[in-house]
Structures are given as C-alpha cells and as structure tokens.
Design an enzyme around this catalytic site. Structure first.
Site, PDB file in Angstrom:
ATOM      1  CD  GLU A 280     -35.978  -3.186   6.876  1.00  0.00           C
ATOM      2  OE1 GLU A 280     -36.339  -2.293   6.071  1.00  0.00           O
ATOM      3  OE2 GLU A 280     -36.403  -3.257   8.029  1.00  0.00           O
TER       4      GLU A 280
ATOM      5  CD  GLU B   4     -34.041  -2.244  11.455  1.00  0.00           C
ATOM      6  OE1 GLU B   4     -35.125  -1.701  11.158  1.00  0.00           O
ATOM      7  OE2 GLU B   4     -33.013  -2.151  10.767  1.00  0.00           O
TER       8      GLU B   4
HETATM    9  C1  FCB Z   1     -36.219  -0.024   8.813  1.00  0.00           C
HETATM   10  C2  FCB Z   1     -34.798   0.371   8.543  1.00  0.00           C
HETATM   11  C3  FCB Z   1     -34.211   1.251   9.619  1.00  0.00           C
HETATM   12  C4  FCB Z   1     -35.213   2.278  10.084  1.00  0.00           C
HETATM   13  C5  FCB Z   1     -36.511   1.604  10.500  1.00  0.00           C
HETATM   14  C6  FCB Z   1     -37.547   2.553  11.048  1.00  0.00           C
HETATM   15  O1  FCB Z   1     -36.858  -0.299   7.613  1.00  0.00           O
HETATM   16  O2  FCB Z   1     -33.979  -0.759   8.395  1.00  0.00           O
HETATM   17  O3  FCB Z   1     -33.042   1.839   9.131  1.00  0.00           O
HETATM   18  O4  FCB Z   1     -35.397   3.232   9.112  1.00  0.00           O
HETATM   19  O5  FCB Z   1     -37.046   0.940   9.395  1.00  0.00           O
END
Ligand code: FCB
Length: 469
Positions: A167, A371
């Site tokens: 990210e 994620e």
């Molecule tokens: C994302 C991050 C991860 C975690 C989630 C909830 O933005 O990459 O590390 O904090 O959110």
C-alpha cells in the site's frame, strides 16, 4: 453450487512485521520510522507501541502461531520483512541475525505445508534513511534496490512469492500524518521527510509516488537478474473505488480525480506504461509535476510484475468542494456509522467491481487478494473462552462470495489472504482495533480462534463455498 475457485487457489491470511514481531531492539536491529513514531513521538492511540506486539520474533511463540495457522486451514501466509532488522542503517552491512530469523521462519512455515508470500516493505522505513529524506529523496531507489538484493541473495531461493511494496499510498499518507503530528506536538525539532504542505489523504505527492514506482521496478529488476525460481509483485495496492457523492457533473469530476490520485497514478504506469493524462495535467497545474527523468519510464516498463497484489476494504464517496483548495478541491463525504467497519462501509459489490475493472481496463493481470478484512467496534469480546465475531464472519462470507462472482466473470485471481490472521498493532489506532481471525490477549499473549476462523476453515475446506451470506 459449483465452486468458481481454481483448484490450486491460495487460501491465506496476512500480517506485517511491525504489527506482530516485537523484538524492536533485538539482535542488532536498527530503528524504523514506526519505532520512532511510537516510542519517541507517542503517535499511536494511548501512546501504544509495537515493541512487544505479538512477540513473534520469539520462535517459541511463532511456532504456536504456525500451529494455529494450520488449524485455520490456510495453505499460504503473507508476512513482511522488517528492513532495519536486515539492514540496521537501511544500507550497508546486513545483520546476520535478522536474516537468520527470517530464514528459519520461512523454513518452519514451509515445514508446516504453508506457502510464504513475502512482502519486502510494509512501511518500516529505516530511520537512518528517513533522516536523509526517505521517499522524497531519489536515492531511495538505490537504497531499496540494495535492500532487495540482500533479501533475494539470502532468502530468494526459499520463497516462491515476493511482493515489493505494501500500500504505497497509505504508507505516505501515514508519513504525512506523522509529520503533522510531530509539528503539532513536539518541542524539539526532528529531521522530517519533506512533504508537500497540503497532502491529500491517499496522495501525499507526485515525487514520492514516482520514487515508489521506480523502487518497485528496481526491486523487480534485481529479482530477475538473479534468475530466481519464483514470482514477484510490485505492490499490494490498496484499491479504493471513488464514487461520486451525487450525480452532478462536479461530483463526478471530483470522484474521477480522487480515483486518479489514489488508484490510477499507481496502476497505470505499472500496467499500461504511462501515468494517467488527467492526473498528470492536474499535477502540472499545482506546480508539483512528476519528476520523471530520462530512462525512468523504461525502467518501469522493463520490469512489469508477475502479479498484482490487491488490498480491498471499502469504497468512498467524493464530492467537489471548491473551498478545499488545499485538498484538490474535493472532499470525501463518508460520515461512518457505528454499524460500519473501521475501514469504511461494507461494500462487497465494490470488491467484485474493482476486480472486474482490473480485468476490463488493465488487461486482467494475475491477481492475488493480498488483504481483505474488517474490524467492528464491539465485535471481538472474549467471553467463556470464545469470541463470537458475528460481524467479521458476515463480512468474510460476503467478500469471499463477491470474489467468487468476480472469478466466475473472468477475473484472474489466484489467491485470497484475509487481513488479518491475528489481532495485532493497528498503526495509529494501536491495539484498540482488532482485525484478526485469531483473538490475541495482548497482556498474556494468549490466542483464541474466533468464530470467523471456524467459518474461514469451512470455506477453505469446501473450496471457497461458505455458508450462505
Ligand atoms: C491496511 C494495512 C494493514 C492493516 C490493514 C487494516 O491498510 O496494509 O497493515 O493495517 O489496513
């Protein structure tokens, strides 16, 4: 119904080094910016730090966690390397203890039949490099290249899936936040990463974005140069659908610009070879043009990733706001309600839409959901040794179904990593925001599989088909 998920699909869960490892000064590790934000600036809620976190730097602890991952039924696990654990000053002489730790962890994971997906950088910029300008300094491309080289030389043969940057937009968003935080709370001056004065939440500047693009490309180049057997992604990209807050022309334009600044400015160079024209023009108008030097676009084009990491949580509405001159004339209008997850409204439909957009507009690259997950206020109460996290369970079931829909419609997705395997240290929110399938009592390090973990196990066992959402 027949499962749309391919037979060799990766079903995983994810964490990041700073959020779980602890051992913040162990065995010659250098400080990262997050060590400084939390210990010196006390930036996280309640002044919390991740100095101990889930204590997974301790092998006895992480072996228990690997056993829990097996119980969860995942066949893959995404985690990140802590740059200053490997190179305490960011560049220079590697720390053999840091490398030995990761080598052993990877071997232990594989011995348990779990495939590692290794993120090189999940925001732990070495403090020594932050003091030289960090991502704003073009030298970061060489620093990152060197670091990546050390990783590939020491761990490259043991890992099939690498990913360079997590990210990139959020990373710099937090850097901007840290800068503001420091300026408003600290007395003594600390070296700061220079940032443009008016940083949009997910876009703190053309220069930094361009350096991230180059650094990811340089890492891919190092990877390929070594002829290693696996595959590498440039980013785990947080993709945020930007929705117009109304049907008005002005709001539609605002949403398009937000999309450009958050999503397309990263995706386009990596997948199409050029920065998006409308964003380039908007940047030029603000006097903050992309600092593209001869050879840069070729470096990016030559080093296309093998797959794209997609982080999806939610989408947000954007409105035009001519008064917001320091924020690109736009405003995110989501207000949030107690029923919403921490990271935005529950919108599995947008998850499907994002993946189909990548299919239709970006050539359907091989994708990995690196994620997806949620935390809700009050959902994680430990009572009688159980956590009935009904809201997370529902979110999980609906998002896996949405992913299945996208795959059925042709999206080229190879894996799904739930965020997160364990409750952990959530950046500026500290330990107050839980995202895990596994509950952690942070005082005792006791772990408890939640209801959502049981449901995820069933989904995995059934090849992606869960209980009806
Ligand atoms: C994302 C991050 C991860 C975690 C989630 C909830 O933005 O990459 O590390 O904090 O959110």
């Amino acid at each position: 119904m027949q499962s749309p998920f391919p037979a060799r699909f990766l079903w995983g869960a994810a964490t990041a080094a700073y959020q779980v490892e602890g051992g913040w000064q162990a065995d010659g590790k250098g400080p990262s910016v997050w060590d400084v934000y939390t210990n010196t600036d006390r930036m996280a809620e309640n002044g919390e730090t991740a100095n101990i976190a889930l204590n997974t730097y301790d092998r006895a602890q992480y072996l228990q966690d690997i056993a829990l991952l097996k119980e969860l039924g995942v066949n893959a696990y995404r985690f990140s390397l802590n740059w200053p654990r490997i190179l305490p000053d960011g560049v220079g002489t590697p720390n053999p203890h840091g490398i030995a730790y990761y080598r052993r962890f990877i071997a232990d994971l594989k011995a348990a039949g779990i495939e590692p997906l290794v993120t090189l950088y999940h925001w732990e910029l070495p403090q020594a490099l932050a003091e030289k300008g960090g991502w704003a300094n073009r030298a970061v491309v060489d620093w990152f290249r060197q670091y990546a080289g050390v990783v590939f030389d020491s761990l490259g043969a043991d890992v099939k899936l690498f990913l360079a940057l997590n990210e990139p937009s959020t990373d710099l968003g937090f850097t901007a936040y840290a800068k503001q935080f420091r300026e408003t709370t600290r007395r003594e001056p600390v070296p700061l990463t220079p940032l443009p004065p008016a940083a949009f939440t997910w876009f703190p500047g053309a220069r930094m974005v361009h350096h991230q693009q180059l650094a990811a490309a340089a890492a891919i180049e190092e990877y390929r140069r070594r002829g290693l057997p696996g595959r590498i992604a440039a980013v785990a990209m947080l993709l945020i659908p930007a929705l117009p807050a109304s049907d008005s022309e002005a709001d539609r334009k605002a949403a398009l610009l937000a999309d450009g600044l958050m999503n397309r400015i990263y995706l386009d160079p990596m997948l199409k070879g050029t920065y998006p024209e409308d964003v380039v023009a908007a940047l030029r108008d603000t006097g903050a043009a992309l600092p593209i030097e001869p050879g840069d676009m070729e470096l990016i084009a030559r080093n296309r990733a093998d797959f794209l990491g997609v982080n999806f949580y939610s989408g947000f509405p954007f409105a035009a706001d001519p008064a917001a001159t320091d924020n690109w004339g736009l405003r995110m209008t989501w207000q949030g309600s107690p029923a919403d997850p921490f990271n935005g409204p529950t919108r599995p439909d947008l998850f499907t839409a994002v993946l189909l957009r990548l299919k239709d507009e970006y050539g359907n690259p091989p994708m990995m959901i690196t994620e997806n997950g949620a935390g809700f206020p009050g959902d994680d109460v430990l009572a009688d040794g159980k956590v009935a996290d009904a809201k997370r369970t529902d979110y999980l079931v609906r998002h896996v179904a949405a992913l299945g829909d996208a795959i059925r419609q042709g999206a080229n997705v190879e894996g799904y990593f739930h965020w997160s395997s364990h409750d952990n240290f959530e950046w500026i929110s500290g330990y107050g925001r839980r995202f895990g399938l596994i509950h952690v009592d942070f005082a005792t390090q006791r772990r408890t599989l939640k209801q959502s973990a049981g449901v995820y196990r069933t989904i995995i066992r059934n090849g992606g088909v869960g209980p009806p959402g």
